[in-house]
Design a protein around this motif. Structure first.
Motif, short mmCIF file in Angstrom:
data_model
loop_
_atom_site.label_atom_id
_atom_site.label_comp_id
_atom_site.label_asym_id
_atom_site.label_seq_id
_atom_site.Cartn_x
_atom_site.Cartn_y
_atom_site.Cartn_z
N HIS A 125 7.26 6.60 -2.72
CA HIS A 125 7.55 5.43 -1.88
C HIS A 125 7.77 4.18 -2.72
N VAL B 268 6.84 2.28 5.19
CA VAL B 268 5.42 2.43 4.85
C VAL B 268 4.70 1.11 5.14
N LEU C 282 1.74 0.24 1.51
CA LEU C 282 0.89 1.16 0.76
C LEU C 282 0.95 0.89 -0.74
N ILE D 287 0.06 7.14 -2.39
CA ILE D 287 -0.01 8.24 -1.43
C ILE D 287 -0.40 9.52 -2.16
N TYR E 88 -1.48 11.40 3.01
CA TYR E 88 -2.35 10.24 3.18
C TYR E 88 -1.77 9.07 2.40
N GLY E 89 -2.03 7.87 2.91
CA GLY E 89 -1.60 6.65 2.25
C GLY E 89 -2.77 5.70 2.07
N TYR F 2 -4.64 5.77 5.56
CA TYR F 2 -3.68 6.13 6.61
C TYR F 2 -3.32 7.62 6.51
N THR F 3 -2.88 8.17 7.65
CA THR F 3 -2.27 9.51 7.65
C THR F 3 -0.86 9.39 8.20
N TYR F 4 -0.01 10.34 7.78
CA TYR F 4 1.41 10.29 8.15
C TYR F 4 1.76 11.46 9.03
N SER G 281 7.42 10.20 12.05
CA SER G 281 7.57 9.28 10.92
C SER G 281 6.67 8.05 11.08
N TRP H 186 2.75 6.15 10.76
CA TRP H 186 1.50 6.09 10.01
C TRP H 186 0.38 5.67 10.95
N THR H 187 -0.79 6.32 10.81
CA THR H 187 -1.96 5.99 11.63
C THR H 187 -3.13 5.61 10.72
#
Length: 351
Positions: free
Chosen positions: A151, A172, A175, A178, A187-188, A195-197, A202, A204-205
């Motif tokens: 990224h 992103v 971030l 990752i 993961y980020g 975060y998870t992707y 597409s 991020w949470t």
């Protein structure tokens, strides 16, 4: 009769006999060298004549043939011996060379083996993530995914280090780095949040909890084969609980994280450091206490992304360089120049 009379009679008889023989010899013709006189026929004949399977001397000559002068054997085409042309070749082949024993004949013989010295290269071979055409179809890595996540400060990409292609996947959330879990989850990391992707959306949470530690300059993350996440920030190593996002300090070393950390399939943790040199150095980090051992200079700067993939360690720089790093010496080699300023990179799930 007196002795003189007897002698006279003998002489007379002898003279008469000689005279008769001379008359008979003189009566016959003069024959050539290859002929002789036959007194019965009163004619010259060839030196050997087949008559009633005997010659004129009464000897059996049934098996004798008059060959004449300089006889030549009959060597007609039907009687010529056939040349041995060797084994029958399959259609299209000119020889039967299979040096590597993989069941495929060399291209030089008209076969389909593109490397007859390498058993792992043939139309029956499995394609692998490398720069080699394993299955001999003039393509590399066809039918398989040979890419990893990387990224910039705003975009997420798929990078293929063999075909040098990039695929933009989305944005992103600011971030710093990752990494990919062995189960495939991406993961980020920011300085305060994990975060998870979701590749389907597409999106991020963010984890509901913050890291719980002021990481300050945290900029590197790596996840090992057991799912343990490590984070580097400054000269400190942390672990992060991937179930709740909390972080715990492990220890510090004589290094300064320049941008990323990576862990190989063998469980060895590396990071790039910019503490003392204008170019980054490769450091081996002890996961149990955070101490570090210098491996060597990379001769590249701004290595902000590290990834372990297919048995190799790659680096991505802020200048868009893709480099291969020797994990034994730290020396690096430029592979390709992308037009992206990289911030981080993730290892493949199987490293």
């Amino acid at each position: 009769m007196s002795r003189k009379s007897v002698w006279f009679v003998v002489v007379l008889l002898t003279f008469q006999m000689l005279g008769c023989g001379s008359d008979e010899a003189g009566a016959g013709p003069e024959c050539g060298l290859d002929e002789r006189y036959n007194p019965i026929l009163d004619a010259c004949e060839p030196a050997r004549t087949l008559m009633n399977n005997t010659d004129d001397m009464g000897e059996d000559v049934s098996d004798e043939v008059d060959m004449g002068e300089n006889p030549e054997p009959d060597m007609s085409q039907s009687d010529m011996p056939e040349e041995d042309s060797g084994p029958d070749l399959p259609d299209g082949l000119t020889c039967l060379t299979d040096l590597d024993g993989d069941g495929h004949y060399a291209i030089e013989c008209g076969g389909d083996d593109c490397d007859d010295t390498n058993r792992s290269r043939s139309p029956s071979a499995t394609e692998l993530c490398d720069r080699i055409d394993n299955d001999c179809n003039d393509e590399i890595n066809d039918g398989i995914d040979c890419s990893f996540y990387a990224h910039s400060n705003t975009k997420l990409y798929r990078i293929d280090p063999f075909k040098f292609t990039t695929q933009e996947l989305g944005s992103v959330p600011g971030l710093f780095d990752i990494d990919t879990h062995p189960d495939g989850t991406l993961y980020g990391l920011t300085s305060s949040q994990l975060y998870t992707y979701d590749p389907q959306s597409s999106m991020w949470t963010a984890f509901p909890n913050e890291l719980g530690v002021n990481l300050g300059t945290a900029n590197g993350m790596a996840i090992d084969e057991d799912g343990t996440a490590y984070v580097t920030g400054g000269n400190t190593l942390y672990t992060v609980d991937l179930t709740n996002g909390s972080a715990t300090a492990v220890g510090s070393g004589n290094y300064n994280s320049s941008g990323d950390t990576v862990i190989t399939k063998q469980g060895v943790l590396y990071m790039t450091s910019s503490r003392t040199l204008n170019t980054d150095t490769l450091v081996l980090v002890e996961g149990s206490d955070g101490s570090g051992d210098l491996v060597g200079a990379t001769n590249h700067r701004g290595i902000w992304g590290l990834t372990a993939a297919w048995g190799d360690v790659y680096g991505l720089t802020e200048d868009g360089e893709l480099i291969a790093i020797d994990s034994q010496t730290g020396a690096s080699t430029l592979i390709h120049q992308f037009g992206i300023s990289f911030y981080g990179a993730a290892s493949t799930p199987n490293r």
